[in-house]
Design an enzyme around this catalytic site. Structure first.
Site, PDB file in Angstrom:
ATOM      1  N   LYS A  69     -75.789 -31.691 -72.029  1.00  0.00           N
ATOM      2  CA  LYS A  69     -75.371 -31.585 -73.002  1.00  0.00           C
ATOM      3  C   LYS A  69     -73.840 -31.112 -72.443  1.00  0.00           C
ATOM      4  O   LYS A  69     -73.682 -30.679 -71.409  1.00  0.00           O
ATOM      5  CB  LYS A  69     -75.494 -30.488 -73.952  1.00  0.00           C
ATOM      6  CG  LYS A  69     -74.990 -30.578 -75.352  1.00  0.00           C
ATOM      7  CD  LYS A  69     -75.669 -31.693 -76.175  1.00  0.00           C
ATOM      8  CE  LYS A  69     -74.939 -31.786 -77.752  1.00  0.00           C
ATOM      9  NZ  LYS A  69     -75.433 -32.753 -78.559  1.00  0.00           N
ATOM     10  N   ASP A 123     -71.239 -36.072 -80.516  1.00  0.00           N
ATOM     11  CA  ASP A 123     -71.426 -34.929 -81.249  1.00  0.00           C
ATOM     12  C   ASP A 123     -70.769 -34.362 -82.028  1.00  0.00           C
ATOM     13  O   ASP A 123     -69.509 -35.127 -82.371  1.00  0.00           O
ATOM     14  CB  ASP A 123     -72.110 -33.775 -79.940  1.00  0.00           C
ATOM     15  CG  ASP A 123     -73.175 -32.758 -80.767  1.00  0.00           C
ATOM     16  OD1 ASP A 123     -74.178 -33.234 -81.043  1.00  0.00           O
ATOM     17  OD2 ASP A 123     -72.551 -31.620 -81.065  1.00  0.00           O
TER      18      ASP A 123
END
Ligand code: NDP
Length: 449
Positions: free
Chosen positions: A128, A168
């Site tokens: 991430k 995201d």
């Protein structure tokens, strides 16, 4: 806390190494609780130190991102990439651009991504990234200069076979485009180094829709198999009004549900006649406006200040699609009191552990994020395949593959829970099913001395 002395020791070490990182600790604890029967049943995980390796990222990159705003002022943000686990494939996971981004949030998201990616059945590791940059209220030029500066450093650490970031919160098609352009300039190569790209330069059809559509495919399969039911005739509440929320609303409506409420971080709208998605898309996708404007444009719709209030709207199906810990215990109790039948997590970790306990104690069908929102990353992996082949599939082909993957994930999670004596507990099932493949690959690949 754990019956296993081994897991207790590992968790205490995680607490010591990551003090005060509440989101990361919450995510690790939930996974370790689910894995307890697996670890107790087979000594190989302890013998090979799998759990202590799993909870420590393989690599964490933190960097300065300097850029110049429209007034000519220098601005500085902090960039992150947490490359958590590459046992089953290149690192893969989105980039979050939001002022709340910090090491705890990066690590919780990267950790969860390991299991989610494994569950898709595709060869992708977990990662991430992101920054505390807030794209809200910035001009296109400012966003472009930030993204270029961010990628100037990130480009040194990623690659089509190494690490493939995606979107995201705060990172949509515009941001991916600027980042891709900068990567190409720096490396002089056109490769599938990012997913969620525009359709004119290597993006996959149905990627934009994938997380929201996938969530509804999962919830539909869950309703069918566990309750002999479906979306038909159900009242649905969807929190958020970003990428995941919009396409979850589209698919829930197509499957026969009526979505009556959506939100953003300021408040929520209620439309008893069913949300008109074209109005939401115009406000959020085209004008980058606020959800409040929906009530100004649609007769009969109401706007309420405060986003948590959305969970007081009575519904059969709740789809939290905004952010972590948005459903707390009190909201879960209200949902149950109002007769909710199923909860499907579109966002990552949107329900607190106390809220999940309320759902489980009351027999509510609960689809955890790791499994239910895996459609986005699965379709990103399909984008990687198409880029490698230099070929593209039709919308229908990608959508059919996505549907098959989501149905497969449901059954994997369901069967894993049943095998370990926790029938119907998809939280445990998803963690176990995602874990086994990664753990066995880690053992097979040995330890570097
Ligand atoms: P977007 O940026 O497109 O939308 C986010 C939405 O959530 C916006 O409506 C935003 O409101 C709201 N929101 C964000 N932060 C908060 C907050 N602190 N409190 C209340 N509302 C908030 O992001 P996505 O739709 O892409 O992502 C939503 C969730 O889904 C995230 O948890 C993400 O990690 C997860 N996810 C996304 C995937 C994807 O493919 N995009 C894949 C898998 C999971 P506002 O505009 O006011 O900030």
């Amino acid at each position: 806390m754990f019956k296993s002395a081994y897991l207790t020791k590992v968790y205490e070490q995680v607490e010591k190494r990551n003090p005060g990182e509440k989101e990361f600790l919450q995510a690790v604890r939930e996974v370790l609780e689910s894995l307890e029967p697996v670890v107790l049943a087979d000594g190989k995980y302890e013998k090979n130190g799998v759990i202590e390796r799993l909870v420590e990222p393989e690599r964490q990159i933190v960097f300065r991102v300097s850029w110049v705003d429209d007034q000519g002022q220098v601005q500085v943000n902090r960039g992150y990439r947490v490359q958590f686990n590459s046992a089953i494939g290149p690192y893969k996971g989105g980039i979050r651009l939001h002022p709340s981004v910090n090491p705890s949030i990066m690590k919780f998201l990267g950790f969860e991504q390991i299991f989610k990616n494994s569950l898709t059945g595709l060869p992708i590791g977990g990662a991430k990234g992101g920054s505390d940059f807030d794209p809200k209220g910035k001009s296109d030029g400012e966003v472009m200069r930030f993204c270029q500066s961010f990628m100037t450093e990130l480009a040194k650490h990623i690659g089509a076979d190494t690490d493939v970031p995606a979107g995201d919160i705060g990172t949509g098609a515009r941001e991916i485009g600027y980042m891709f352009g900068q990567y190409k300039r720096l490396q002089n190569e056109f490769t599938g180094v990012l997913t969620g790209k525009g359709l004119t330069y290597g993006g996959s059809l149905a990627r934009k829709e994938a997380t929201g559509f996938g969530l509804c495919y999962f919830v539909d399969e869950m309703l069918k198999c566990m309750k002999n039911d479906s979306f038909k005739g159900k009242t649905v509440v969807v929190s958020g009004s970003g990428n995941v929320a919009i396409y979850a609303t589209a698919k829930a409506t197509e499957l026969g549900g009526k979505v009556v409420a959506m939100s953003d971080s300021n408040g929520y709208v209620y439309d008893k006649d069913g949300i008109k998605l074209d109005v939401v898309k115009q406000i959020k996708e085209v004008e980058r406006g606020r959800i409040r404007e929906y009530a100004e444009r649609v007769k009969g719709a109401e706007y309420h200040e405060g986003c948590a209030g959305i969970w007081t709207v009575p519904c059969d199906i709740a789809l939290p699609c905004a952010t972590q810990n948005e459903i707390q215990k009190e909201s879960a109790e209200i949902l149950v009191k109002n007769g909710v039948v199923a909860v499907g997590e579109g966002a990552n970790m949107p329900s607190t552990p106390e809220a999940i306990a309320v759902f489980q104690e009351n027999g509510i069908l609960f689809a955890p994020a790791k499994a239910a929102n895996a459609g986005g990353v699965a379709t990103s992996a399909l984008e990687m395949s198409q880029n490698s082949m230099r070929y593209s599939w039709s919308f229908q082909e990608v959508d059919e593959k996505l549907h098959g993957i989501m149905v497969g994930i449901f059954h994997n999670a369901y069967n894993a829970a049943e095998k370990f004596g926790m029938k119907g507990n998809l939280v445990a099932g998803a963690n176990i099913a995602g874990f086994t493949k990664v753990a066995d690959s880690m053992i097979a690949q040995g330890i570097a001395y």
